[in-house]
Design an enzyme around this catalytic site. Structure first.
Site, PDB file in Angstrom:
ATOM      1  N   GLN A 181      -4.398  13.259   2.236  1.00 34.57           N
ATOM      2  CA  GLN A 181      -3.952  12.815   3.552  1.00 34.57           C
ATOM      3  C   GLN A 181      -3.762  13.960   4.545  1.00 34.57           C
ATOM      4  OE1 GLN A 181      -0.866  10.062   1.595  1.00 34.57           O
ATOM      5  NE2 GLN A 181      -1.406   8.939   3.440  1.00 34.57           N
ATOM      6  N   ARG A 184       7.887  17.626  -1.075  1.00 35.83           N
ATOM      7  CA  ARG A 184       7.042  16.965  -2.067  1.00 35.83           C
ATOM      8  C   ARG A 184       5.594  17.015  -1.594  1.00 35.83           C
ATOM      9  NH1 ARG A 184       5.952  10.752  -3.195  1.00 35.83           N
ATOM     10  NH2 ARG A 184       4.624  11.033  -5.006  1.00 35.83           N
ATOM     11  N   HIS A 202      -2.306  11.781  -6.514  1.00 33.49           N
ATOM     12  CA  HIS A 202      -1.954  10.851  -5.441  1.00 33.49           C
ATOM     13  C   HIS A 202      -3.257  10.215  -4.931  1.00 33.49           C
ATOM     14  CE1 HIS A 202       1.298   9.941  -2.247  1.00 33.49           C
ATOM     15  NE2 HIS A 202       0.248   9.225  -1.909  1.00 33.49           N
ATOM     16  N   GLU A 234       2.394   5.994  -7.566  1.00 35.36           N
ATOM     17  CA  GLU A 234       2.125   4.569  -7.346  1.00 35.36           C
ATOM     18  C   GLU A 234       0.927   4.030  -8.112  1.00 35.36           C
ATOM     19  OE1 GLU A 234       1.913   3.930  -3.117  1.00 35.36           O
ATOM     20  OE2 GLU A 234       4.035   4.379  -2.840  1.00 35.36           O
ATOM     21  N   ASN A 267       9.478   4.864  -4.607  1.00 37.83           N
ATOM     22  CA  ASN A 267       8.941   4.797  -3.252  1.00 37.83           C
ATOM     23  C   ASN A 267       9.322   3.431  -2.677  1.00 37.83           C
ATOM     24  OD1 ASN A 267       7.750   7.216  -3.945  1.00 37.83           O
ATOM     25  ND2 ASN A 267       5.636   6.502  -3.746  1.00 37.83           N
ATOM     26  N   TYR A 327       9.659   1.049   0.772  1.00 41.82           N
ATOM     27  CA  TYR A 327       9.332   0.885   2.193  1.00 41.82           C
ATOM     28  C   TYR A 327       9.878  -0.393   2.814  1.00 41.82           C
ATOM     29  CZ  TYR A 327       6.230   4.926   2.191  1.00 41.82           C
ATOM     30  OH  TYR A 327       5.740   6.202   2.125  1.00 41.82           O
ATOM     31  N   GLU A 386       9.658   8.504  -1.626  1.00 38.75           N
ATOM     32  CA  GLU A 386       9.012   8.180  -0.350  1.00 38.75           C
ATOM     33  C   GLU A 386       9.785   7.067   0.331  1.00 38.75           C
ATOM     34  OE1 GLU A 386       4.828   7.084  -0.182  1.00 38.75           O
ATOM     35  OE2 GLU A 386       4.380   8.622  -1.661  1.00 38.75           O
ATOM     36  N   TRP A 424       8.819   9.985   4.173  1.00 36.49           N
ATOM     37  CA  TRP A 424       7.380   9.949   4.346  1.00 36.49           C
ATOM     38  C   TRP A 424       7.106   9.796   5.840  1.00 36.49           C
ATOM     39  CZ3 TRP A 424       3.395  11.019   1.229  1.00 36.49           C
ATOM     40  CH2 TRP A 424       2.122  10.838   1.793  1.00 36.49           C
ATOM     41  N   GLU A 433      -3.838   7.914   7.060  1.00 31.56           N
ATOM     42  CA  GLU A 433      -3.113   6.823   6.409  1.00 31.56           C
ATOM     43  C   GLU A 433      -4.099   5.873   5.698  1.00 31.56           C
ATOM     44  OE1 GLU A 433      -0.183   6.187   5.416  1.00 31.56           O
ATOM     45  OE2 GLU A 433      -0.262   4.020   5.197  1.00 31.56           O
ATOM     46  N   TRP A 434      -4.880   6.426   4.780  1.00 29.01           N
ATOM     47  CA  TRP A 434      -5.800   5.668   3.932  1.00 29.01           C
ATOM     48  C   TRP A 434      -6.658   4.710   4.762  1.00 29.01           C
ATOM     49  CZ3 TRP A 434      -5.765   8.758   0.068  1.00 29.01           C
ATOM     50  CH2 TRP A 434      -4.589   9.328  -0.388  1.00 29.01           C
TER      51      TRP A 434
HETATM   52  C1  GBH Z   1       2.719   4.881   0.181  1.00 31.90           C
HETATM   53  O1  GBH Z   1       2.500   3.659  -0.445  1.00 31.90           O
HETATM   54  C2  GBH Z   1       1.692   5.912  -0.232  1.00 31.90           C
HETATM   55  O2  GBH Z   1       2.135   6.590  -1.395  1.00 31.90           O
HETATM   56  C3  GBH Z   1       1.421   6.922   0.859  1.00 31.90           C
HETATM   57  O3  GBH Z   1       0.294   7.689   0.506  1.00 31.90           O
HETATM   58  C4  GBH Z   1       1.221   6.209   2.168  1.00 31.90           C
HETATM   59  O4  GBH Z   1       0.839   7.060   3.195  1.00 31.90           O
HETATM   60  C5  GBH Z   1       2.520   5.509   2.487  1.00 31.90           C
HETATM   61  O5  GBH Z   1       2.762   4.570   1.507  1.00 31.90           O
HETATM   62  C6  GBH Z   1       2.518   4.733   3.798  1.00 31.90           C
HETATM   63  O6  GBH Z   1       1.681   3.617   3.718  1.00 31.90           O
HETATM   64  O7  GBH Z   1      -2.311  -3.486   3.257  1.00 31.90           O
HETATM   65  O8  GBH Z   1      -1.057  -5.565   3.174  1.00 31.90           O
HETATM   66  O9  GBH Z   1      -2.295  -4.823   1.225  1.00 31.90           O
HETATM   67  C7  GBH Z   1       3.457   2.655  -0.096  1.00 31.90           C
HETATM   68  C8  GBH Z   1       3.233   1.341  -0.823  1.00 31.90           C
HETATM   69  C9  GBH Z   1       1.759  -0.477  -1.120  1.00 31.90           C
HETATM   70  C10 GBH Z   1       2.538  -0.009   1.042  1.00 31.90           C
HETATM   71  C11 GBH Z   1       0.587  -1.233  -0.541  1.00 31.90           C
HETATM   72  C12 GBH Z   1       1.363  -0.744   1.644  1.00 31.90           C
HETATM   73  C13 GBH Z   1      -0.348  -2.356   1.304  1.00 31.90           C
HETATM   74  C14 GBH Z   1      -0.066  -3.678   1.884  1.00 31.90           C
HETATM   75  N1  GBH Z   1       2.153   0.583  -0.216  1.00 31.90           N
HETATM   76  N2  GBH Z   1       0.886  -1.777   0.760  1.00 31.90           N
HETATM   77  S1  GBH Z   1      -1.545  -4.458   2.414  1.00 31.90           S
END
Ligand code: GBH
Length: 495
Positions: free
Chosen positions: A39, A97, A142, A187, A329, A331, A397, A441, A448-449
């Site tokens: 990232q 981290r 990761h 994760e 982690n 959120y 996170e 985080w 962001e993927w």
């Molecule tokens: C983290 O995952 C990651 O470890 C990190 O790399 C990333 O930048 C950070 O989150 C912020 O996103 O798109 O509706 O299918 C957090 C857990 C699980 C949260 C999957 C987002 C996708 C929901 N993530 N989820 S969806």
């Protein structure tokens, strides 16, 4: 010069809330921020680095990455590490981290060929951190598997566990004199589900209801081997701790009086948190409700009983006890009811038979999945304490995102950091949870993927339109620096 003092003593430091007289943190509480290699690093093909599955995923086209973006350059931390260090010092972090790019260190994924320049890069990062009194927490993996290993079957292949173990040993050997906090895998849920069921993360495999369980299983096997290697070969001389970072929402019944919603909530937690935490902390095996739900669905679909969720072999190292702390982690949160998803369908959602909804009172920040629920963290921490025998917990996170026009004066995120820290203080003081640290985080806005650069989690803004990738503190970055300075100094006064 101490950059921290500049920021926290500045008169414009005005968004800190001061009515929390009882808030206290333990002396050695870790005040951190987190990033991951793909990232932030860029330098995707320089100095002998091998490609990872994210390089492939972003380059091959046809994938749903926002505007076809990639981590080719991103924050360019491979060249600009010293800028990151300045940010870390400005925040006054006690811990940072980061993750290692496996294919930067071992271009083909195996120890036969070591990239000396990659080794030198991470040695410098770790040495600079230690010299700045910032303790590194290092994640070995990761999401960025070496492509060479994907070509041999990746996480679906049983051999990957031993290959991961030898990579882990290489890292313990190379960096373990200075690194005392290790995360083997970040994760595994996301890698399994988004990478091998939904196919929206690399390697983009879409095999619903099958591959994710196999991948999760091999990740756990790899983790256990690495933990045992550390335990036998390195613990005595290096004295560190090793865990695996588990992501989970907090979940509660949509209608607390409904037995169906309550049972669905149990399944929801079992299929996210429990999938990886039960083997490590409770039984050495998957949660019973996960196994039984999958078996019921398998029978309906004509699969052999239990065939989709693998069993742990007695001939391999045990999973139970292979985490020295709980790495969480967190959120967001969900209210849960039984699934609406079609029983005849093969897939994780159908196995889980539980649907999470966002409570209308919860604000949603940036991305649609991220309902902001700070007190969900406190509830989840209490649940972890009660369910997993009161482990030491690091929140590895947690964050709040921004989309749309850049807002440097991000007062909502300031409020969020304030609230989340208060919830942790309550978990410590009122619930007796053994929380050891908190990692925001993220240090920087980054790739962001699948959302590319459209979603920003940084405490520092990064201008991706300029080659120097300048980093500038958001107001929330200054807020977090103030929180750290306040509670660190308060702690020091109280010892
Ligand atoms: C983290 O995952 C990651 O470890 C990190 O790399 C990333 O930048 C950070 O989150 C912020 O996103 O798109 O509706 O299918 C957090 C857990 C699980 C949260 C999957 C987002 C996708 C929901 N993530 N989820 S969806």
């Amino acid at each position: 010069m101490n950059a921290t003092a500049n920021i926290t003593n500045s008169p414009e430091w005005n968004c800190i809330h001061t009515n929390d007289s009882e808030t206290m943190f333990p002396t050695n509480f870790a005040w951190g921020a987190a990033t991951s290699a793909y990232q932030i690093e860029g330098g995707w093909n320089v100095d002998d680095k091998g490609p990872s599955i994210w390089d492939t995923f972003c380059h091959e086209g046809g994938r749903l990455v926002f505007e076809g973006q990639s981590g080719d350059v991103t924050c360019n931390s491979y060249e600009l590490w010293e800028e990151d260090l300045r940010c870390i010092r400005q925040l006054g972090l006690t811990h940072y981290r980061l993750s290692l790019s496996w294919s930067r260190l071992l271009p083909e994924g195996i120890t036969r060929h070591v990239n000396q320049k990659g080794l030198r890069y991470y040695n410098k990062v770790i040495n600079d951190l230690v010299a700045s009194d910032v303790l590194p927490m290092v994640t070995l993996y990761h999401f960025d598997l070496p492509q060479a290993l994907q070509d041999q079957g990746g996480w679906k292949s049983p051999e990957i566990a031993a290959i991961f173990d030898s990579y882990a040993r290489f890292c313990f050997e190379s960096f373990g004199d200075r690194v005392k906090l290790w995360i083997t895998l970040n994760e595994p849920y996301v890698c399994a589900k988004l990478g091998h069921e939904d196919g929206i993360f690399a390697p983009g495999v879409k095999e619903p209801g099958m591959a994710a369980y196999l991948v999760g299983h091999n990740m756990l096997r790899g983790h256990a081997r690495a933990w045992h290697s550390y335990n036998v070969l390195y613990r005595a001389k290096q004295g560190g701790s090793v865990s695996l970072a588990i992501n989970s929402d907090w979940a509660e019944p949509l209608d607390p009086a409904s037995p169906d919603d309550t049972a669905a909530t149990e399944r929801y937690l079992a299929f996210t948190l429990g999938w990886f935490a039960w083997p490590l902390f409770v039984t050495g095996d998957y949660p019973e409700v996960m196994r039984s739900s999958i078996e019921v669905r398998s029978k309906e679909l004509g699969y052999q009983e239990g065939s989709r969720l693998p069993r742990f072999s007695k001939d391999e190292p045990s999973l139970l006890g292979t985490a020295d702390f709980f790495a969480l982690n967190y959120y967001t949160s969900r209210r849960v009811k039984p699934g609406e998803c079609c029983p005849g369908v093969l897939g994780l959602k159908s196995d889980q038979d539980a649907e999470g909804v966002v409570d209308p009172s919860w604000p949603v920040c940036g991305v649609s999945w991220l309902a902001v629920v700070p007190d969900g963290l406190r509830k989840l921490l209490k649940y972890i304490k009660d369910t997993f025998n009161n482990p030491a917990v690091y929140i590895t996170e947690n964050g709040f995102s921004q989309v749309g026009p850049v807002d440097m004066e991000d007062v909502q995120r300031c409020g969020f950091y304030h609230d989340i820290i208060q919830e942790i203080a309550r978990a410590l003081r009122e619930d007796g949870v053994d929380v050891r640290g908190y990692f925001a985080w993220s240090l920087l806005d980054n790739f962001e993927w699948a959302d590319g650069f459209s979603v920003r989690f940084g405490l520092f803004h990064v201008d991706f339109s300029r080659p120097e990738r300048p980093r500038t503190a958001y107001r929330s970055g200054r807020e977090y620096a103030g929180i750290i300075s306040k509670y660190r100094s308060q702690t020091m006064v109280n010892i």
